[in-house]
Design an enzyme around this catalytic site. Structure first.
Site: not given
Ligand code: UD1
Length: 425
Positions: A22, A117, A122, A305, A397
């Protein structure tokens, strides 16, 4: 109200075939609009998040031809709008991948800001930092992020946190920037490699995806392609934990065992049998399982996850296990529901101390998010008696035909839309 009604305790045995990833598909679908030629994407999972993403692409004006439930042809030459509707962002966070793909292709985009969320705040500061480094102007107003660039310029970008989303988003935009981009401290998840391979099959020049340094030489144009998405690591891991928790014997087919190593390692430490084949793993849940400790980390660490699913397995192992959630701050909400099923788990901030019990007991519970929902289904399959789980929209989902796959393994699970109509209630 939609529910799963599950009678626990039946033997889980047999084979399950894992679908396309996904989270890879979300990035790949967003990237598919970066060419005006036909893009054929195979092995998309037929789950709600993907279907919403396809709707969003069609809404932008692209032609979306769903050949069948797992294959889609997209042609973006007819795109007429660079604005993503707020409704899509509400339904699916990953709509923010359109910032990277539209900025790369059209040098502008307007996308609603994602909120927090169920699992944490996030923020998207690292995405913004990356786009700005590529010379894009960002404006945030009335809940929307607007961005444009006269010309995107390659840059040297260091992410302050390891982030999957920002790595994919900035990588997409950088593919069509002038000159070279280097992303340091990049995330290394299998789906980042898959999105990079997809973009390269369209003519992008990305090297190093899967390591912490990604080098991208910008190109002015991308072309059409045909691409098959990798298997879903998390769906596979969920069935692995199901086999362990329920003392089942499940052959999980169409997987890349290398992507599952951190999960395999933990299940082995607990005393389970895990056999690896070229494209399958078999998990035989041991009668007596031992406690162990788990800490979630970016890949190749243990995936956040998979944290709820392994916690359910640990809740049935002998002794005390420590589970540390180090990626998202709010990912133990489901523990209250597990407690109602008899689990002995104490949570202090981002650490759960899990004392093993022999068996859960069935009751009425609610899935608080996607992966926790799957974990609660595992608990219900092990529980004595009947469990009603609502909130299963979350599960749909990300899991295709979850109930059907479980039934094929011998699990007693029924999907109902009206609680009065259950056979097992
Ligand atoms: C993706 C996955 C999600 C998974 C996560 C971590 C998708 C669609 N979703 O989510 O299922 O749980 O990776 O493996 O692929 N952060 C910041 N600033 C940013 C971006 C992230 O501080 O600009 C932090 C987040 O709050 C979190 C960490 O970095 O604590 C990791 O987040 P991230 O890897 O970006 O997760 P997603 O891409 O949202």
């Amino acid at each position: 109200m939609e529910q799963y009604v599950i009678r626990g305790g039946s033997e889980l045995k047999g084979e399950v075939v894992i679908g396309g990833a996904k989270n890879a598909a979300l990035g790949i679908l967003a990237a598919s609009i970066m060419t005006d030629e036909d893009v054929l994407i195979e092995n998309i999972p037929n789950v709600n998040d993907i279907n919403v993403m396809l709707e969003a692409i069609a809404h932008l004006g692209a032609k979306v031809d769903r050949i069948d439930e797992h294959n889609v042809r997209i042609n973006a030459s007819t795109i007429s709008s660079y604005e993503v509707n707020d409704d899509y962002m509400r339904r699916i966070r990953a709509s923010y991948y359109f910032i990277g793909s539209m900025l790369g292709k059209y040098k502008c985009a307007k996308v609603p800001l994602p909120g927090g969320c169920a699992i944490g705040a996030r923020p998207i500061d690292q995405h913004i930092k990356g786009f700005e480094a590529l010379n894009a102007k960002i404006n945030i107003s009335r809940g929307y992020l607007s961005t444009e660039a006269k010309a995107l310029k390659g840059a040297h970008i260091y992410f302050d946190v390891v982030t999957v989303g920002a790595t994919i988003n900035v990588m997409m935009a950088a593919c069509m920037a002038e000159g070279q981009t280097i992303i340091e401290n990049a995330a290394r998840e299998p789906h980042i490699v898959d999105v990079a391979n997809f973009l390269n099959s369209m003519g992008a020049k990305i090297k190093g995806a899967g390591t912490d340094t990604i080098r991208i030489k910008g190109v002015s144009k991308l072309h059409g392609t045909q691409y098959t998405i990798i298997p879903d690591q998390i769906e596979a891991g969920t069935f692995m934990c199901m086999a362990a928790a329920c003392r089942g014997d499940i052959l999980i087919k169409n997987v890349i065992p290398k992507h599952l190593e951190s999960i395999t390692a933990k299940l082995l430490e607990m005393g389970n049998v895990v056999q690896e084949f070229d494209e399958a793993v078999r998990v035989i849940g041991a009668e007596h399982q031992r406690h162990t400790d788990v800490k979630t980390l970016p890949y190749p660490g243990f995936p956040t996850d998979m944290q709820p699913q392994i916690t359910v397995a640990l809740a049935l192992a002998e002794g005390a296990s420590i589970v540390t959630e180090s990626v998202f701050e709010n990912r133990f909400k489901y523990v209250d529901e597990l407690g109602r099923m008899g689990a002995d788990i104490r949570v202090e901030r981002n650490v759960a101390v899990v004392d093993g019990i022999k068996r859960f007991s069935g009751t009425s519970i609610s899935a608080p998010d996607l992966r926790a929902g799957a974990a609660l289904v595992i608990a219900a399959l092990q529980a004595e008696g009947v469990t009603h789980i609502d909130g299963i929209g979350f599960i749909k989902r990300g899991y295709e035909e979850f109930d059907k796959k479980i039934r094929a393994l011998g699990g007693v699970i029924e999907y109902i839309n009206d609680p009065n109509k259950s056979e097992y209630a």
